[in-house]
Design a protein around this motif. Sequence first.
Motif, PDB file in Angstrom:
ATOM      1  N   VAL A  56       0.851  -1.187   0.000  1.00 54.09           N
ATOM      2  CA  VAL A  56       0.000   0.000   0.000  1.00 54.09           C
ATOM      3  C   VAL A  56       0.886   1.236   0.000  1.00 54.09           C
ATOM      4  CG1 VAL A  56      -2.043  -1.014   1.071  1.00 54.09           C
ATOM      5  CG2 VAL A  56      -0.176  -0.197   2.522  1.00 54.09           C
ATOM      6  N   TYR A  57       0.273   2.387  -0.182  1.00 54.13           N
ATOM      7  CA  TYR A  57       1.010   3.643  -0.288  1.00 54.13           C
ATOM      8  C   TYR A  57       0.637   4.597   0.839  1.00 54.13           C
ATOM      9  CZ  TYR A  57       2.869   2.285  -4.780  1.00 54.13           C
ATOM     10  OH  TYR A  57       3.557   1.633  -5.753  1.00 54.13           O
ATOM     11  N   ALA A  58       1.607   5.404   1.211  1.00 56.45           N
ATOM     12  CA  ALA A  58       1.400   6.439   2.217  1.00 56.45           C
ATOM     13  C   ALA A  58       2.294   7.626   1.885  1.00 56.45           C
ATOM     14  CB  ALA A  58       1.724   5.909   3.616  1.00 56.45           C
ATOM     15  N   LEU A  59       2.023   8.737   2.510  1.00 56.21           N
ATOM     16  CA  LEU A  59       2.877   9.917   2.377  1.00 56.21           C
ATOM     17  C   LEU A  59       4.095   9.707   3.268  1.00 56.21           C
ATOM     18  CD1 LEU A  59       2.779  12.913   1.135  1.00 56.21           C
ATOM     19  CD2 LEU A  59       2.241  13.587   3.492  1.00 56.21           C
ATOM     20  N   ASN A  60       5.280   9.758   2.701  1.00 52.59           N
ATOM     21  CA  ASN A  60       6.526   9.740   3.467  1.00 52.59           C
ATOM     22  C   ASN A  60       7.050  11.172   3.532  1.00 52.59           C
ATOM     23  OD1 ASN A  60       8.067   6.590   2.343  1.00 52.59           O
ATOM     24  ND2 ASN A  60       6.127   6.966   3.348  1.00 52.59           N
ATOM     25  N   TYR A  61       7.496  11.603   4.705  1.00 50.17           N
ATOM     26  CA  TYR A  61       8.004  12.970   4.805  1.00 50.17           C
ATOM     27  C   TYR A  61       9.193  13.032   5.759  1.00 50.17           C
ATOM     28  CZ  TYR A  61       5.194  13.304   9.139  1.00 50.17           C
ATOM     29  OH  TYR A  61       4.655  13.104  10.393  1.00 50.17           O
ATOM     30  N   ASN A  62       9.997  14.058   5.550  1.00 51.77           N
ATOM     31  CA  ASN A  62      11.214  14.257   6.319  1.00 51.77           C
ATOM     32  C   ASN A  62      10.924  15.222   7.472  1.00 51.77           C
ATOM     33  OD1 ASN A  62      13.808  15.317   7.195  1.00 51.77           O
ATOM     34  ND2 ASN A  62      14.681  14.362   5.368  1.00 51.77           N
ATOM     35  N   LYS A  63      10.918  14.683   8.690  1.00 47.84           N
ATOM     36  CA  LYS A  63      10.576  15.502   9.851  1.00 47.84           C
ATOM     37  C   LYS A  63      11.574  16.641  10.080  1.00 47.84           C
ATOM     38  CE  LYS A  63      10.407  11.846  12.520  1.00 47.84           C
ATOM     39  NZ  LYS A  63      10.263  10.977  13.730  1.00 47.84           N
ATOM     40  N   ALA A  64      12.840  16.404   9.754  1.00 48.67           N
ATOM     41  CA  ALA A  64      13.844  17.451   9.939  1.00 48.67           C
ATOM     42  C   ALA A  64      13.566  18.641   9.013  1.00 48.67           C
ATOM     43  CB  ALA A  64      15.237  16.886   9.677  1.00 48.67           C
ATOM     44  N   LEU A  65      13.201  18.357   7.754  1.00 45.43           N
ATOM     45  CA  LEU A  65      12.875  19.439   6.817  1.00 45.43           C
ATOM     46  C   LEU A  65      11.598  20.154   7.229  1.00 45.43           C
ATOM     47  CD1 LEU A  65      13.727  17.852   3.335  1.00 45.43           C
ATOM     48  CD2 LEU A  65      15.157  19.296   4.801  1.00 45.43           C
ATOM     49  N   PHE A  66      10.640  19.408   7.761  1.00 48.94           N
ATOM     50  CA  PHE A  66       9.405  20.026   8.247  1.00 48.94           C
ATOM     51  C   PHE A  66       9.714  20.999   9.379  1.00 48.94           C
ATOM     52  CE2 PHE A  66       5.225  17.997   6.962  1.00 48.94           C
ATOM     53  CZ  PHE A  66       5.689  17.520   5.747  1.00 48.94           C
TER      54      PHE A  66
END
Length: 430
Positions: free
Chosen positions: A140-150
């Motif tokens: 399945v798919y999900a949003l992956n994100y970089n917490k440091a950049l956030f």
Amino acid sequence: MSLAWISKLGFAAGLIALPATGWAQSVNISYLTHWSPETVALLEAAAKDFSKQHPDVAVTVRAVPFGDLLTTLRSQGGSSDGPTIGGIYDLWLPELAKDKLVAPAPDAVAAEVKSAWPAGVVSAASVGGTLYGIPNEIDVYALNYNKALFKEAGIAAPPKTWAELKDTAAKLTDKAKGQQGFGMINSWAAGVVHPFASLLVSNGGNLVKDGKPALDSSPAGETFALYEDLIKSGASNPAMATADANTTGPFLDNFVSGKTGMIIMANWWESALKTGMGDKFANIATAPIPVGPSGDKPHSISYSWMTVVNAKAAEAEQKAAWEFLAWLNSPKSGKNGASAMSDILMSMGILPSRTSDIEAHKDKLGSEFLSGYVSVLADARPFPVVLGGQEFSESLQQTLEALQYGQVSAKDAQANAQADATSILERAAK
């Protein structure tokens, strides 16, 4: 396909019941896969364990790149010298079954699979009610994100809507640093199409409905327009998007190096992220697919894989192949009640689909990264498994790549995609 079964897991004990078989002479069977050398080694180790119990059966493993897997199965599958067993993407099954390149599962195998796997997964491994193999992984798919950049951009939480997605992508984009807010994929059909399809179904749309393409819908038009907006704003840079089925190239490199803030990607690439990022993997988090203006809730596209047996193989080889697959996917072959197949899949961060395997691996599936994928299983929508499905996927890939590179407008991309899909599926159905 509803996968609400995830909350009702029970331990489906018992080995797939195939009668013990003896052969007058040794039987050699081969297994074709696209896995990496490290994973192939795990499969070879499992095959050796099987051969200890079945000394008359020798199992050899051969690996080819993902891009060559289907063509290899097709070119060699019609021969008795071709691979005895093949790992396939379920999308390919209708055409392989139509061409009689894969054998129906024996009754004992079919009965066990139907009792120990979710109905939706069994359906994806079947054509016309006939089961053609044993399911293994589900993705399945999900949003992956970089917490440091956030954190650097002052963003408190991942986007939940498309409006928030565009706003977040804009804040994460820094051309001076060569940093894009949202990463798309090109040069790889599934990598291009599945994230788009996940956004589409999260906007209330469908790729195919009642056997016919549905890319001319209003929700589909809005999804094409979202891509156009992200590209035109500079929040997504196609030059940073090249990838292949092993996620090598700029797409992976830019996310690993912190040059991409967000992507939509499948659970199976956890191992590639860990290898590439090391300790910085702790910066990566997952979240549900953002919901579009016409959607009701987050939905992910799901797809699954299975193992099939060459219909042209000799009778003794087919019998040995099914017995090996029965053992490989049973709770008796792995550790602590898990199947050896699920242990192999989990080494790559891939979700197994047998209910007892989910239970056996529940601790690892509760990790911060994988739990985000497990949480979206219940509302996942299956990628349509139809005749012509692979050609349909490749055609949509080309249209989306043309949109990424500004060669067509969102409106023209939608019209082209619908027209091409209609032609492909109608031709395949004849």
